[in-house]
Scaffold this motif. Structure first.
Motif, PDB file in Angstrom:
ATOM      1  N   UNK A 140       0.819  -1.220   0.000  1.00  0.00           N
ATOM      2  CA  UNK A 140       0.000   0.000   0.000  1.00  0.00           C
ATOM      3  C   UNK A 140       0.849   1.264   0.000  1.00  0.00           C
ATOM      4  N   UNK A 141       2.168   1.118  -0.040  1.00  0.00           N
ATOM      5  CA  UNK A 141       3.085   2.250   0.060  1.00  0.00           C
ATOM      6  C   UNK A 141       3.451   2.745  -1.344  1.00  0.00           C
ATOM      7  N   UNK A 142       3.420   4.070  -1.585  1.00  0.00           N
ATOM      8  CA  UNK A 142       3.650   4.608  -2.934  1.00  0.00           C
ATOM      9  C   UNK A 142       4.937   4.127  -3.615  1.00  0.00           C
ATOM     10  N   UNK A 143       6.037   3.984  -2.875  1.00  0.00           N
ATOM     11  CA  UNK A 143       7.281   3.539  -3.513  1.00  0.00           C
ATOM     12  C   UNK A 143       7.116   2.159  -4.136  1.00  0.00           C
ATOM     13  N   UNK A 144       6.372   1.279  -3.464  1.00  0.00           N
ATOM     14  CA  UNK A 144       6.139  -0.066  -3.989  1.00  0.00           C
ATOM     15  C   UNK A 144       5.054  -0.068  -5.063  1.00  0.00           C
ATOM     16  N   UNK A 145       4.015   0.714  -4.847  1.00  0.00           N
ATOM     17  CA  UNK A 145       2.953   0.805  -5.849  1.00  0.00           C
ATOM     18  C   UNK A 145       3.501   1.335  -7.172  1.00  0.00           C
ATOM     19  N   UNK A 146       4.488   2.213  -7.091  1.00  0.00           N
ATOM     20  CA  UNK A 146       5.125   2.745  -8.301  1.00  0.00           C
ATOM     21  C   UNK A 146       6.106   1.746  -8.901  1.00  0.00           C
ATOM     22  N   UNK A 147       6.979   1.206  -8.050  1.00  0.00           N
ATOM     23  CA  UNK A 147       8.027   0.314  -8.533  1.00  0.00           C
ATOM     24  C   UNK A 147       7.514  -0.992  -9.090  1.00  0.00           C
ATOM     25  N   UNK A 148       6.354  -1.450  -8.610  1.00  0.00           N
ATOM     26  CA  UNK A 148       5.821  -2.746  -9.035  1.00  0.00           C
ATOM     27  C   UNK A 148       4.435  -2.599  -9.657  1.00  0.00           C
ATOM     28  N   UNK A 157      -5.681  -5.758  -4.464  1.00  0.00           N
ATOM     29  CA  UNK A 157      -6.801  -6.135  -3.600  1.00  0.00           C
ATOM     30  C   UNK A 157      -7.903  -5.080  -3.673  1.00  0.00           C
ATOM     31  N   UNK A 158      -8.875  -5.189  -2.785  1.00  0.00           N
ATOM     32  CA  UNK A 158     -10.026  -4.273  -2.828  1.00  0.00           C
ATOM     33  C   UNK A 158      -9.635  -2.834  -2.515  1.00  0.00           C
ATOM     34  N   UNK A 159      -8.495  -2.642  -1.863  1.00  0.00           N
ATOM     35  CA  UNK A 159      -8.009  -1.291  -1.570  1.00  0.00           C
ATOM     36  C   UNK A 159      -7.011  -0.793  -2.612  1.00  0.00           C
ATOM     37  N   UNK A 160      -6.862  -1.586  -3.693  1.00  0.00           N
ATOM     38  CA  UNK A 160      -5.922  -1.293  -4.778  1.00  0.00           C
ATOM     39  C   UNK A 160      -4.470  -1.285  -4.303  1.00  0.00           C
ATOM     40  N   UNK A 161      -4.202  -2.135  -3.311  1.00  0.00           N
ATOM     41  CA  UNK A 161      -2.836  -2.395  -2.868  1.00  0.00           C
ATOM     42  C   UNK A 161      -2.354  -3.689  -3.521  1.00  0.00           C
ATOM     43  N   UNK A 162      -1.042  -3.846  -3.636  1.00  0.00           N
ATOM     44  CA  UNK A 162      -0.471  -5.030  -4.286  1.00  0.00           C
ATOM     45  C   UNK A 162      -0.523  -6.235  -3.349  1.00  0.00           C
ATOM     46  N   UNK A 163      -1.300  -7.232  -3.747  1.00  0.00           N
ATOM     47  CA  UNK A 163      -1.570  -8.375  -2.877  1.00  0.00           C
ATOM     48  C   UNK A 163      -0.319  -9.163  -2.527  1.00  0.00           C
ATOM     49  N   UNK A 164       0.535  -9.420  -3.516  1.00  0.00           N
ATOM     50  CA  UNK A 164       1.702 -10.261  -3.273  1.00  0.00           C
ATOM     51  C   UNK A 164       2.655  -9.613  -2.267  1.00  0.00           C
ATOM     52  N   UNK A 223       4.788  14.840  -0.591  1.00  0.00           N
ATOM     53  CA  UNK A 223       5.997  15.442  -1.146  1.00  0.00           C
ATOM     54  C   UNK A 223       6.539  14.512  -2.224  1.00  0.00           C
ATOM     55  N   UNK A 224       6.264  14.837  -3.470  1.00  0.00           N
ATOM     56  CA  UNK A 224       6.685  13.960  -4.561  1.00  0.00           C
ATOM     57  C   UNK A 224       6.231  14.506  -5.900  1.00  0.00           C
ATOM     58  N   UNK A 225       6.504  13.734  -6.951  1.00  0.00           N
ATOM     59  CA  UNK A 225       6.159  14.183  -8.290  1.00  0.00           C
ATOM     60  C   UNK A 225       6.015  12.977  -9.215  1.00  0.00           C
ATOM     61  N   UNK A 226       5.005  13.052 -10.096  1.00  0.00           N
ATOM     62  CA  UNK A 226       4.894  12.095 -11.192  1.00  0.00           C
ATOM     63  C   UNK A 226       4.081  10.843 -10.916  1.00  0.00           C
ATOM     64  N   UNK A 227       3.544  10.285 -11.986  1.00  0.00           N
ATOM     65  CA  UNK A 227       2.859   8.999 -11.952  1.00  0.00           C
ATOM     66  C   UNK A 227       1.554   9.000 -11.183  1.00  0.00           C
ATOM     67  N   UNK A 228       0.992   7.817 -11.033  1.00  0.00           N
ATOM     68  CA  UNK A 228      -0.295   7.667 -10.362  1.00  0.00           C
ATOM     69  C   UNK A 228      -0.207   7.895  -8.855  1.00  0.00           C
ATOM     70  N   UNK A 254       3.925  10.761   3.424  1.00  0.00           N
ATOM     71  CA  UNK A 254       4.664  12.015   3.312  1.00  0.00           C
ATOM     72  C   UNK A 254       5.488  12.049   2.029  1.00  0.00           C
ATOM     73  N   UNK A 255       6.423  11.107   1.893  1.00  0.00           N
ATOM     74  CA  UNK A 255       7.369  11.158   0.766  1.00  0.00           C
ATOM     75  C   UNK A 255       7.351   9.902  -0.093  1.00  0.00           C
ATOM     76  N   UNK A 256       6.296   9.097   0.055  1.00  0.00           N
ATOM     77  CA  UNK A 256       6.212   7.859  -0.713  1.00  0.00           C
ATOM     78  C   UNK A 256       6.839   6.679  -0.015  1.00  0.00           C
ATOM     79  N   UNK A 257       7.599   6.959   1.043  1.00  0.00           N
ATOM     80  CA  UNK A 257       8.253   5.898   1.810  1.00  0.00           C
ATOM     81  C   UNK A 257       7.782   5.937   3.266  1.00  0.00           C
ATOM     82  N   UNK A 258       7.768   7.148   3.835  1.00  0.00           N
ATOM     83  CA  UNK A 258       7.371   7.338   5.227  1.00  0.00           C
ATOM     84  C   UNK A 258       5.992   7.990   5.294  1.00  0.00           C
ATOM     85  N   UNK A 259       5.328   7.819   6.432  1.00  0.00           N
ATOM     86  CA  UNK A 259       4.016   8.416   6.615  1.00  0.00           C
ATOM     87  C   UNK A 259       4.143   9.866   7.061  1.00  0.00           C
TER      88      UNK A 259
END
Length: 284
Positions: A140-148, A157-164, A223-228, A254-259
């Motif tokens: 559910x974290x932006x860095x992973x949602x972007x990278x994968x 999943x139902x929250x649009x987080x990556x199940x694996x 705090x970030x830029x680009x993509x979904x 906050x920055x795609x990695x930390x809250x």
């Protein structure tokens, strides 16, 4: 803050006031020594520090304030030790350096053993109450949602987080909880509690609109830029031209990695409500 105490000062701040405790954490630090990770072709790009280094810092500090072993036991008997969240950096580095989930699962037993040994160590030093924290649902974290990110809808999943990725976090957390149960048997006089970061975050995530967060940005970095997900590995928070949202308190990330601080504050309330009764604290 709710307890009326100041934040813990970092150990490396030699002029700090440590009467209320010390923070031995190192940003980007791993559970496993960098040499062990290197044997698995995993590099630690941010720091050479590991859990062992942090424990060594703890020993150095305690040796400077304790006259004898008994003195340390007396000083630490009313202290709360937070061990974790640990292991996330080991997995982050492995996954973003091309390891697949099954390959990363191979280092989980070693990570769990490192955490288990750390808990043993602090208890031997005098810890009576220890919280051992699990890992976040990284899917559910932006860095992973972007990278994968994938076009395969079945991957979410139902929250649009990556199940694996979330399943992997649960894999780690389940084994950590088994380790904690073993430690409870080994140290019947210590209170060892699991800090359920996974479910605290999921509760926050699912209830975000009712907790004051913007429902449209729950998976986007402030705090970030680009993509979904308003995140880019090549232009992270702090880089030139990277913008910051107008109200961080409405964002979870906050920055795609930390809250954000607001997200951590609400998560902390859930966690304290969950594990404070288990710590068997007496108030005077």
């Amino acid at each position: 803050m709710a307890a009326g105490l100041p934040f813990l000062n970092p150990y490396k701040n030699i002029d700090a006031d440590f009467r209320h405790g010390v923070n031995f954490a190192v940003a980007g630090s791993t559970a496993l020594p960098i040499e062990v990770l290197a044997n698995q072709n995993i590099s630690s790009p941010l720091t050479s520090s590991s859990l062992t280094v942090q424990l060594d810092s703890m020993f150095t500090h305690f040796n400077s304030i304790c006259y004898t072993e008994g003195d340390c036991m007396e000083k630490l008997k009313n202290s709360l030790f937070m061990v974790g969240e640990i292991g996330g950096s080991d997995y982050n580095y492995a996954l973003f350096q091309g390891k697949n989930i099954n390959e990363v699962k191979e280092i989980v037993p070693s990570v769990i053993q490192a955490i288990k040994n750390a808990v043993r160590t602090v208890i031997h030093y005098g810890a009576v109450r220890v919280v051992v924290s699990g890992n976040f649902p990284i899917g559910c974290i932006p860095i992973y949602l972007t990278g994968f990110q994938t076009k395969d809808h079945a991957a979410y999943d139902e929250n649009l987080c990556l199940k694996e990725l979330n399943s992997f976090s649960m894999y780690h957390n389940e084994r950590l909880q088994h380790a904690i149960e073993d430690l409870k048997i080994e140290f019947p006089n210590a209170v060892i509690v699991y800090g359920d970061y996974y479910n605290a975050f999921q509760w926050l995530f699912k209830n975000a609109p009712y907790l004051g967060f913007d429902a449209m940005t729950t998976k986007k970095a402030c705090c970030g830029i680009g993509g979904d997900y308003n995140f880019s590995l090549t232009q992270m928070c702090g880089a030139p031209n990277v913008t910051v949202c107008s109200d961080p308190n409405q964002h979870i990330s906050w920055d795609g990695v930390h809250l954000t601080q607001e997200a951590y504050k609400i998560m902390t309330g859930w966690l304290i409500h969950d594990f404070l009764p288990k710590l068997q604290c007496s108030w005077s």
